[in-house]
Design an enzyme around this catalytic site. Structure first.
Site, PDB file in Angstrom:
ATOM      1  N   ASN A  69      20.336 -15.419  20.985  1.00  0.00           N
ATOM      2  CA  ASN A  69      20.664 -14.160  21.654  1.00  0.00           C
ATOM      3  C   ASN A  69      19.662 -13.746  22.723  1.00  0.00           C
ATOM      4  O   ASN A  69      19.888 -12.763  23.424  1.00  0.00           O
ATOM      5  CB  ASN A  69      20.814 -13.038  20.622  1.00  0.00           C
ATOM      6  CG  ASN A  69      21.964 -13.286  19.675  1.00  0.00           C
ATOM      7  OD1 ASN A  69      22.705 -14.260  19.793  1.00  0.00           O
ATOM      8  ND2 ASN A  69      22.126 -12.401  18.718  1.00  0.00           N
ATOM      9  N   ASN A 115      26.913 -15.251  22.668  1.00  0.00           N
ATOM     10  CA  ASN A 115      25.753 -14.392  22.887  1.00  0.00           C
ATOM     11  C   ASN A 115      24.639 -15.046  23.697  1.00  0.00           C
ATOM     12  O   ASN A 115      23.925 -14.361  24.432  1.00  0.00           O
ATOM     13  CB  ASN A 115      25.212 -13.871  21.557  1.00  0.00           C
ATOM     14  CG  ASN A 115      26.132 -12.841  20.942  1.00  0.00           C
ATOM     15  OD1 ASN A 115      26.821 -12.113  21.650  1.00  0.00           O
ATOM     16  ND2 ASN A 115      26.167 -12.783  19.625  1.00  0.00           N
TER      17      ASN A 115
END
Length: 193
Positions: A69, A115
Site C-alpha cells: 500500500n 492498492n
C-alpha cells in the site's frame, strides 16, 4: 520509450513470500536470475534493487520493501534518483480480473482497486507507466479479496501463474525493444485457461 525501471509489487518478508499478491516479486526474482542480477537492500530507495543489462540497456529492478500500500514512495525515490520518467517504468503486479495463466501488458489506465497501483498513481501523480498484469483470478463470493490475495494459490493456480510468468519472461526483450504490439499478440497466443 525504453524501459529503464522494472518494479515488482509485493509485500516483504517470509510470511508473504508465496502469496498471490507477491507475483510481482516472483517475476523480478526470476528476471534477476535470468540476467545475473543480485538484489541488495537499498534503504534510500525503500527496497531491494539490482541492475541488469538487456541489449546493452541498463535496467534497474526494484522490489519495494514498503509493503504494497506504500509502493509509490519506493518507486518515486529510485525514479527521481536515476531521472526515470513514468513512461520508462514497467510495474509487474497481480491482477484479480485476469484468470491464472494469463499475462497482459498495457500503458496507463486506472488502478482497478489495486492498492499498490493506487498509491503509485497518487505519489507519481500520473498513470502513464506500463503495467505487466499477471492473472491470479478472482475469488467471487467465496472469500474476501484481501484474504484471497494474501493467501497461497492452489497447486493448479500456481502452475498457471508460473506459466504466465515464464511467458512474460520470454517477451521481456521485446518489451525493452518497445515491440509492445508483438508482446501483446505473443502473450495472447500463450494464454492458458
Amino acid at each position: 520509450m525504453t524501459i529503464k525501471l522494472i518494479v515488482g509489487l509485493g509485500n516483504p518478508g517470509k510470511n508473504y513470500k508465496y502469496h498471490r499478491h507477491n507475483v510481482g516479486f516472483w517475476f523480478c526474482d526470476a528476471l534477476a536470475k535470468l540476467y545475473a542480477g543480485n538484489f541488495k537492500k537499498r534503504t534510500k530507495f525503500f527496497g531491494e534493487v539490482t541492475q541488469i543489462n538487456i541489449f546493452n540497456h541498463k535496467i534497474q529492478l526494484l522490489k519495494p520493501t514498503t509493503f504494497m500500500n506504500c509502493s509509490g514512495q519506493s518507486i518515486q525515490s529510485i525514479a527521481n534518483f536515476y531521472q526515470i520518467n513514468a513512461d520508462e517504468i514497467l510495474i509487474v503486479h497481480d491482477e484479480l480480473n485476469i484468470n491464472p495463466g494469463i499475462a497482459k501488458i498495457k500503458s496507463g489506465g486506472s488502478h482497478g482497486g489495486h492498492n499498490g497501483l493506487k498509491n503509485t498513481i497518487k505519489i507519481l501523480e500520473t498513470k502513464a507507466f506500463y503495467r505487466l498484469r499477471i492473472g491470479i483470478g478472482h475469488p467471487g463470493n467465496k472469500l474476501p479479496i484481501v484474504d484471497f490475495v494474501l493467501n497461497t494459490p492452489s497447486k493448479d493456480e500456481l502452475d498457471k501463474i508460473q506459466n504466465a510468468l515464464n511467458n512474460s519472461l520470454q517477451v521481456i526483450e521485446d518489451v525493452i525493444k518497445n515491440n509492445l504490439d508483438k508482446v501483446i499478440k505473443t502473450l495472447q497466443k500463450k494464454e492458458i485457461i
